[in-house]
Design an enzyme around this catalytic site. Structure first.
Site, PDB file in Angstrom:
ATOM      1  N   HIS A   1       4.473   6.145  -0.598  1.00 53.67           N
ATOM      2  CA  HIS A   1       3.852   5.291   0.430  1.00 53.67           C
ATOM      3  C   HIS A   1       4.015   6.410   1.960  1.00 53.67           C
ATOM      4  CE1 HIS A   1       5.115   1.576  -1.257  1.00 53.67           C
ATOM      5  NE2 HIS A   1       3.762   1.042  -0.452  1.00 53.67           N
TER       6      HIS A   1
ATOM      7  N   LYS B   1       6.326   4.815   6.269  1.00 52.93           N
ATOM      8  CA  LYS B   1       7.175   2.896   6.311  1.00 52.93           C
ATOM      9  C   LYS B   1       8.259   2.863   6.325  1.00 52.93           C
ATOM     10  CE  LYS B   1       7.559   0.189   1.808  1.00 52.93           C
ATOM     11  NZ  LYS B   1       7.014  -1.213   2.988  1.00 52.93           N
TER      12      LYS B   1
END
Ligand code: NAD
Length: 270
Positions: free
Chosen positions: A158, A162
């Site tokens: 990600h 995040k």
């Protein structure tokens, strides 16, 4: 052909709200009838099409859900837990269906949603991506068919912003694999490895997390066997996949009996 489902978007000025407005504009079986947010000032009353980067659509951004109730059949909520609960309660009182996309509810809040679902149809899913929901089903079936001789590892990547790891979707993949094996993920998960770890314990489900750049969300689950390896991968490239799934859920939800449904119900995967 059925009349288009009249929808309202709650949290319409947010990132997901605008993605929903964009995707809904391309759907013939939906009609955007109300756009709601807590906004005030200049944004209030602005055309939600224009705000979402489209031509004007004639729907003004509003703050009063009560006033909007007669205009829609299904509310699609991507906001915040407290706001979402208030919207669900208003919809319960008015007999309207709700698609809940908001995440982060605690157990007591989830119980309130389940109680409301005794009166109205509610679809709730932490991930509305159609691809992810199909992947979860494939993983469960594969884990059941392959059996414990295949080691299971999950890798996810990600973007750099995040804050939690592993991702909720990676955890759901682990749960699906565990369910296919007839075990509980919490009894077999290995979330990190470092140093002299020793050989891999049989039956464990391992996770590895990558973070960086602007990756929207990549997930791969590997079944590693003797002489072969099977990989199931999902790659998200934009928010529109969540929006499309939530819109599909809204169409599916119209006219359903009261109850608490999820994306696996919508896609006929149960
Ligand atoms: P965001 O912050 O961009 O948008 C949230 C919107 O809700 C904002 O416009 C905000 O003003 C509005 N809001 C907050 N309180 C409100 C209130 N009291 N009344 C009306 N509107 C209110 O966030 P986002 O990225 O769009 O995500 C929204 C939610 O959806 C989050 O919980 C996120 O985790 C979740 N999400 C779920 C999925 C899924 O597939 N289920 C996918 C993406 C995001």
């Amino acid at each position: 052909m059925n009349s288009p489902v009249r929808i309202a978007i709650f949290g319409a000025a947010g990132r997901m709200g605008r993605a929903l407005v964009q995707c809904a504009a391309a759907e013939v079986d939906l009609k955007l009838s109300a756009a709601l947010d807590r906004v005030d000032g200049e944004l209030l009353g602005a055309d939600i099409g224009t705000l979402s980067g489209l031509p004007a659509c004639g729907v003004a951004l509003a703050a009063d859900l009560q006033q909007a109730l007669p205009a829609f059949e299904v509310l699609i909520d991507f906001s915040r837990p407290q706001a979402s609960l208030a919207a669900v309660e208003a919809c319960r009182a008015a007999g309207k269906a709700v698609v809940i996309g908001t995440t982060g509810f605690d157990a007591a809040q989830k119980a309130l949603i389940a109680a409301a679902a005794q009166n109205i149809p509610i679809c709730m899913a932490a991930n509305y991506s159609i691809g992810v929901n199909v992947v979860l089903k494939l993983i469960e079936q594969a884990a059941r068919a392959l059996g414990p001789a295949y080691d299971i590892e999950i890798v996810e990547a990600h973007h750099q912003h995040k804050v939690d790891a592993p991702s909720g979707t990676a955890l759901r993949m682990g749960e699906a694999a565990a369910a296919g094996r007839g075990v509980r993920l919490e009894d077999h998960a290995v979330y990190a490895r470092e140093g002299l770890t020793g050989a891999r314990p049989a039956g464990t489900i391992g996770f590895a997390t990558l973070r960086g750049g602007d990756v929207v969300g990549d997930h791969t689950l590997m079944f590693l066997g003797e002489g072969e390896r099977l990989e199931i991968t999902h790659k998200a490239s934009s928010r529109s996949n969540f929006a499309r799934g939530a819109l599909r859920a809204a169409v599916w939800l119209r006219g359903r009996a009261a109850g608490l449904y999820d994306m696996q119900d919508v896609l006929g995967l149960k």
